[in-house]
Design an enzyme around this catalytic site. Structure first.
Site, PDB file in Angstrom:
ATOM      1  N   HIS A 149       4.021  -5.213 -42.808  1.00 15.48           N
ATOM      2  CA  HIS A 149       4.323  -5.342 -44.240  1.00 15.48           C
ATOM      3  C   HIS A 149       5.815  -5.448 -44.481  1.00 15.48           C
ATOM      4  O   HIS A 149       6.304  -5.174 -45.567  1.00 15.48           O
ATOM      5  CB  HIS A 149       3.712  -4.178 -45.022  1.00 15.48           C
ATOM      6  CG  HIS A 149       2.325  -3.850 -44.556  1.00 15.48           C
ATOM      7  ND1 HIS A 149       2.065  -2.840 -43.672  1.00 15.48           N
ATOM      8  CD2 HIS A 149       1.150  -4.465 -44.796  1.00 15.48           C
ATOM      9  CE1 HIS A 149       0.775  -2.833 -43.388  1.00 15.48           C
ATOM     10  NE2 HIS A 149       0.203  -3.794 -44.052  1.00 15.48           N
TER      11      HIS A 149
HETATM   12  S1  FES Z   1       5.469  -2.143 -42.708  1.00 15.10           S
HETATM   13 FE1  FES Z   1       3.442  -1.482 -42.999  1.00 15.10          FE
HETATM   14  S2  FES Z   1       3.005  -0.651 -41.073  1.00 15.10           S
HETATM   15 FE2  FES Z   1       5.048  -1.236 -40.831  1.00 15.10          FE
END
Ligand code: FES
Ligand code: HEM
Lengths: 183, 422
Positions: free
Chosen positions: A148
């Site tokens: 993410h």
């Molecule tokens: S940014 Fe969501 S798990 Fe690493």
């Protein structure tokens, strides 16, 4: 009439008492069924791993497995150390060191992120939702998590994205100049 | 339309049974003579299709469980052996894995049907809420199932989804971590996790079957809604469920099975992710982890928010919102057929879900026509919540609905409906 009232109170008492005993009993019976899902003593028995540092050149990182998670062991270059030192704690989203070898409230200075400046030992678990961040990527010379988009700097301090905390530094110690024990 | 029972036992034996266990009477009243609006269209056949899908998953699942080994060291190979060695194992597994997608396709069409025709409005609120519960159970079941083959997507999907609970740490320190550890039974997703997920994956479909029973029970109190969204007023408005709707449902079920078969035989991996044919590796996260298509819109919402706890709350809120729809919609009219304004926002909402799904399927820093997708996802998230929490209540109050037909029969049959019943 008196006998009748007495009967009613006795019945009320029995009613409440058996209800209460039943509720406590049900809760007590539920606990083993909940707790069975927790890690057993066998799993909890702390495992340790030793890592030989002699072969890791400056600028390199090795990944070993510890307690089911990846462990990043990274040899910092002088340039990386300098860059990390230049960062002010006040610019960081997470100002605490997250170092299991230090008190909980230690500030997230570069020095507090490890035991020796040139060695970084980190649990490779993104503090967002647990993916393994990829090394030597992102805008901060550290790690980028592809899940993410969280970014960490060269000492594993979070700089961007949904991750709320710095990468955790596990309990470890130097057995010699070229050998560490984690756990 | 829980009217009088129309069952008369024909033989001595059926009379004997009827007095002791009135099961034939129950079947007759709920599945044969049950008065059903005469204007139900194709979108009303998905209830039957969904029941079929649940049956398919249970039957193929029980077969798979005969050959599957729920052990982190053996799970992946046992699935490979189902594919290569077990007689017709490939077929059973492809039916099961495609079946999950066909199940979700049907449930989404079924839910959008309900949204469009206002089927959640009084007196059908509980039917809708039980439906949302079924949807939640389906998502949990599919998630547990997806972990079982123990490929890379299985492992990392399990890690990310269970880690959602760790966001509770930001409200009560350490509680979230304690919950994830409890879910895993270990310091990380591992053998203990796989075993319990298998146990739950086997259990939940039977719970779903029970809740489907409640769903249909609740449906049989007021009876079906219909595309006009008006109440049944006279027997002329209805036809008996059998043969009218048994046959209609069967016809569309056949078409659905045809589509199902096209995927099973010609594109069995269409819905799958190639990364899941790589065994789980706790040290390497695949570069692009994405959930199954049916969870993509929610995944896009999670990623649109740059703060962990808020992201998780938005994800959960998007699903919990569905429970409140019966009270968020203030319109007196059920069906969007007679709601010129709401109809447009409804279709915009359907497109919004597709856009969110697209955003969820792309990498974190994907760009479309120079616009970072994350902004598109943020807009989409805003519209998703705005649709339910702002548009639904407000439009219901300000919109002037079109005039409703006098009755279902009149709308279907024209003026001949005013002639006396045959
Ligand atoms: S940014 Fe969501 S798990 Fe690493
Ligand atoms: C609501 C119903 C169900 C849904 C939505 C569902 C969904 C899934 C999914 C998505 C997978 C992963 C498929 C893959 O990629 O291989 C799976 C695997 C599996 N399921 Fe189910 N399932 C359901 C019911 C059941 C039932 C009732 C059983 C057992 C009685 C079962 C047993 C299995 C087994 C053993 C596997 C692992 C083998 C495999 O991966 O193909 N399932 N399920």
């Amino acid at each position: 009439m008196a006998a009748h009232t007495l009967d009613a109170t006795r019945r009320d008492f029995l009613y409440v008492a058996s209800g209460a005993v039943g509720a406590v009993g049900a809760a007590a019976a539920a606990w083993p069924f909940i707790d069975q899902m927790n890690p057993s003593a066998a799993v909890l028995a702390l495992s340790t791993v030793e890592v030989d540092l002699a072969t890791i050149q400056p600028g390199q990182q090795v990944v070993v497995k510890w307690r089911g998670h990846p462990l990043f062991v990274r040899h910092q270059t002088p340039k990386e150390i300098e860059a990390a030192d230049a960062v002010q704690v006040s610019e960081l989203p997470d100002p605490v060191a997250r170092n299991s070898n230090l008190p909980d409230n230690a500030p997230a200075t570069a020095a507090n992120r490890g035991l020796k400046k040139e060695w970084l030992v980190l649990i490779g678990v993104c503090t967002h939702l647990g993916c393994t961040p990829t090394g030597f990527e992102g805008d901060y010379g550290g790690w980028l998590c592809h899940c993410h988009g969280s970014q960490y700097d060269s000492t594993g301090r979070v700089r961007k994205g949904p991750a709320p905390a710095n990468l955790q530094v596990p309990v470890y110690s130097f057995l010699s100049d070229t050998r560490i024990k984690v756990g | 339309m829980s009217g009088q029972s129309s069952y008369t036992p024909r033989s001595g034996l059926s009379k004997w049974i009827d007095q002791r266990l009135p099961l034939p009477r129950f079947i007759n009243d709920t599945m044969m003579t049950f008065p059903t609006p005469r204007n139900l269209n194709i979108w009303y056949t998905f209830g039957g299709i969904l029941t079929f899908c649940l049956g398919v998953q249970i039957i193929t699942g029980i077969v798979l469980a005969m050959h599957y080994v729920a052990n982190a060291g053996m799970a992946f190979n046992s699935v490979e052996s189902i594919m290569r060695d077990v007689n017709y194992g490939w077929l059973v597994r492809f039916i099961h894995s495609t079946g999950a997608s066909m199940f979700f396709l049907a449930v989404y069409l079924h839910m959008f049907r309900g949204l469009y025709y206002g089927s959640y409005k009084a007196p059908r609120e509980l039917i809708w809420i039980i439906g949302v519960l079924i949807y939640l159970l389906m998502m949990a079941t599919a998630f547990f199932g997806y972990v079982l083959p123990w490929g890379q997507m299985s492992f990392w999907g399990a890690t990310v989804i269970t880690s959602l609970f760790s966001s509770i740490d930001q409200i009560v320190p350490h509680l979230g971590t304690a919950i994830t550890t409890w879910l895993w039974g270990d310091f990380a997703v591992g053998d203990a996790t796989l075993n319990r997920f298998f146990s739950l994956h086997y259990l939940l479909p039977f719970i779903i079957a029970g809740v489907v029973g409640l769903h249909i029970w609740a449906l049989h109190v007021p009876g079906n809604n219909n595309p006009l969204g008006i109440d049944v007023k006279s027997p002329q408005d209805t036809v008996p469920f059998h043969p009218y709707y048994t046959v209609k449902d069967a016809f569309y079920l056949c078409l659905y099975v045809l589509l199902f078969a096209v995927f099973v035989f010609y594109a069995p991996d269409f819905f799958g992710n190639p990364d899941n044919y790589e065994p789980a590796n706790a040290l390497v996260t695949p570069p692009d982890i994405v959930p199954e298509w049916y969870l993509l819109p929610f995944y896009a919402m999670l990623r649109a928010i740059p703060q962990k706890l808020i992201g998780v709350l938005v994800l959960g809120g998007a699903i919990v919102t569905l429970v409140f729809i019966p009270w968020l919609d203030t319109s007196r009219v059920r069906s969007c057929r007679f709601r010129p304004l709401m109809k447009q926002f409804f279709w915009a909402f359907a497109v919004d879900c597709l856009i969110l799904g697209y955003c969820g399927s792309q990498g974190v820093d994907a760009v479309l026509f120079g616009v970072p997708l994350i902004w598109l996802a943020r807009l989409g998230t805003l519209y998703y919540f705005g649709y339910f929490w702002v548009l639904m209540p407000v439009i219901g109050l300000i919109e002037t609905p079109k005039p409703l037909p006098a009755s279902i029969a009149q709308s279907v049959l024209g003026d001949s409906a005013t002639a006396p019943a045959e």
